[in-house]
Enzyme design. Structure first.
Site, PDB file in Angstrom:
ATOM      1  N   VAL A 126     -17.291  -3.640  -2.310  1.00 27.00           N
ATOM      2  CA  VAL A 126     -17.065  -4.038  -0.915  1.00 27.00           C
ATOM      3  C   VAL A 126     -15.548  -3.997  -0.753  1.00 27.00           C
ATOM      4  O   VAL A 126     -14.844  -4.878  -1.230  1.00 27.00           O
ATOM      5  CB  VAL A 126     -17.639  -5.434  -0.603  1.00 27.00           C
ATOM      6  CG1 VAL A 126     -17.250  -5.869   0.798  1.00 27.00           C
ATOM      7  CG2 VAL A 126     -19.157  -5.435  -0.771  1.00 27.00           C
ATOM      8  N   PRO A 127     -15.034  -2.950  -0.107  1.00 28.87           N
ATOM      9  CA  PRO A 127     -13.599  -2.649  -0.157  1.00 28.87           C
ATOM     10  C   PRO A 127     -12.743  -3.516   0.765  1.00 28.87           C
ATOM     11  O   PRO A 127     -12.142  -3.036   1.723  1.00 28.87           O
ATOM     12  CB  PRO A 127     -13.559  -1.174   0.248  1.00 28.87           C
ATOM     13  CG  PRO A 127     -14.712  -1.024   1.182  1.00 28.87           C
ATOM     14  CD  PRO A 127     -15.775  -1.937   0.648  1.00 28.87           C
ATOM     15  N   CYS A 128     -12.654  -4.797   0.435  1.00 29.61           N
ATOM     16  CA  CYS A 128     -11.834  -5.716   1.230  1.00 29.61           C
ATOM     17  C   CYS A 128     -10.363  -5.297   1.211  1.00 29.61           C
ATOM     18  O   CYS A 128      -9.615  -5.620   2.136  1.00 29.61           O
ATOM     19  CB  CYS A 128     -12.008  -7.150   0.751  1.00 29.61           C
ATOM     20  SG  CYS A 128     -11.736  -7.402  -1.007  1.00 29.61           S
ATOM     21  N   HIS A 129      -9.956  -4.537   0.196  1.00 30.29           N
ATOM     22  CA  HIS A 129      -8.569  -4.064   0.119  1.00 30.29           C
ATOM     23  C   HIS A 129      -8.240  -3.092   1.247  1.00 30.29           C
ATOM     24  O   HIS A 129      -7.071  -2.869   1.541  1.00 30.29           O
ATOM     25  CB  HIS A 129      -8.292  -3.425  -1.246  1.00 30.29           C
ATOM     26  CG  HIS A 129      -9.170  -2.264  -1.576  1.00 30.29           C
ATOM     27  ND1 HIS A 129     -10.452  -2.431  -2.049  1.00 30.29           N
ATOM     28  CD2 HIS A 129      -8.969  -0.926  -1.485  1.00 30.29           C
ATOM     29  CE1 HIS A 129     -10.995  -1.240  -2.241  1.00 30.29           C
ATOM     30  NE2 HIS A 129     -10.115  -0.305  -1.905  1.00 30.29           N
TER      31      HIS A 129
END
Length: 172
Positions: free
Chosen positions: A140-143
């Site tokens: 889950v690419p919160c970055h």
């Protein structure tokens, strides 16, 4: 169960730790060695336990660190990785945010908290809170979610967010 493994990318070592049962319950990573990874895993497991998730930290081999690394390298997509997540202990809102992010913000792209909030008809602060609580970094690419005026919000180490974006080709 717990599995962690060391990988090399862009001339750096990254340790990836995965807590799992049938599916992935939580992920942590470190560019600063095993002690920082253990601290991050402790944070993730405490969060999961506070949400009623039963966590077994018995170390056992699994393919999950390799799967997370394959997502990081772009060998497989975030959506494929998302299928391997248990989603245990998440709120409906968090699942909505994480699902939307995985489907709509691709490798090498970034989006502001405000734009995610607008798409989901919620507030940027609510989106930021969901990103901060994300137990599945990298998959889950919160970055990829950045502040309008400060791209390094909601991250334990801004250098880590920069590194992930560099791996994805957003920062050169």
């Amino acid at each position: 169960m717990l599995t962690y493994k060391t990988f090399k990318i862009l001339g750096r070592e990254i340790l990836i730790g995965v807590v799992w049962e049938e599916k992935i319950q939580g992920i942590a990573y470190s560019l600063d060695g095993l002690e920082f990874l253990k601290d991050q895993l402790s944070r993730v497991t405490s969060h999961l336990k506070s949400r009623g998730v039963k966590v077994n930290l018995l170390e056992e081999k699994s393919r999950y660190p390799d799967l997370v690394f394959d997502v990081l390298k772009g060998k497989i997509g975030n959506e494929k990785g998302f299928e391997e997540l248990s989603l245990e202990g998440l709120t409906r809102f968090e699942i909505k945010v994480y699902s939307w992010l995985v489907k709509n913000v691709k490798r090498g792209e970034v989006i502001t908290y405000g734009k995610v909030a607008k798409a989901l008809k919620t507030s940027p602060i609510a989106v930021g809170g969901a990103m901060k609580r994300n137990p599945y970094p990298i998959i889950v690419p919160c970055h990829r979610v950045v502040g309008k005026n400060n791209p390094w919000l909601y991250t334990p180490k801004p250098s880590y967010k920069k590194f992930l974006l560099e791996v994805e080709g957003w920062i050169s």
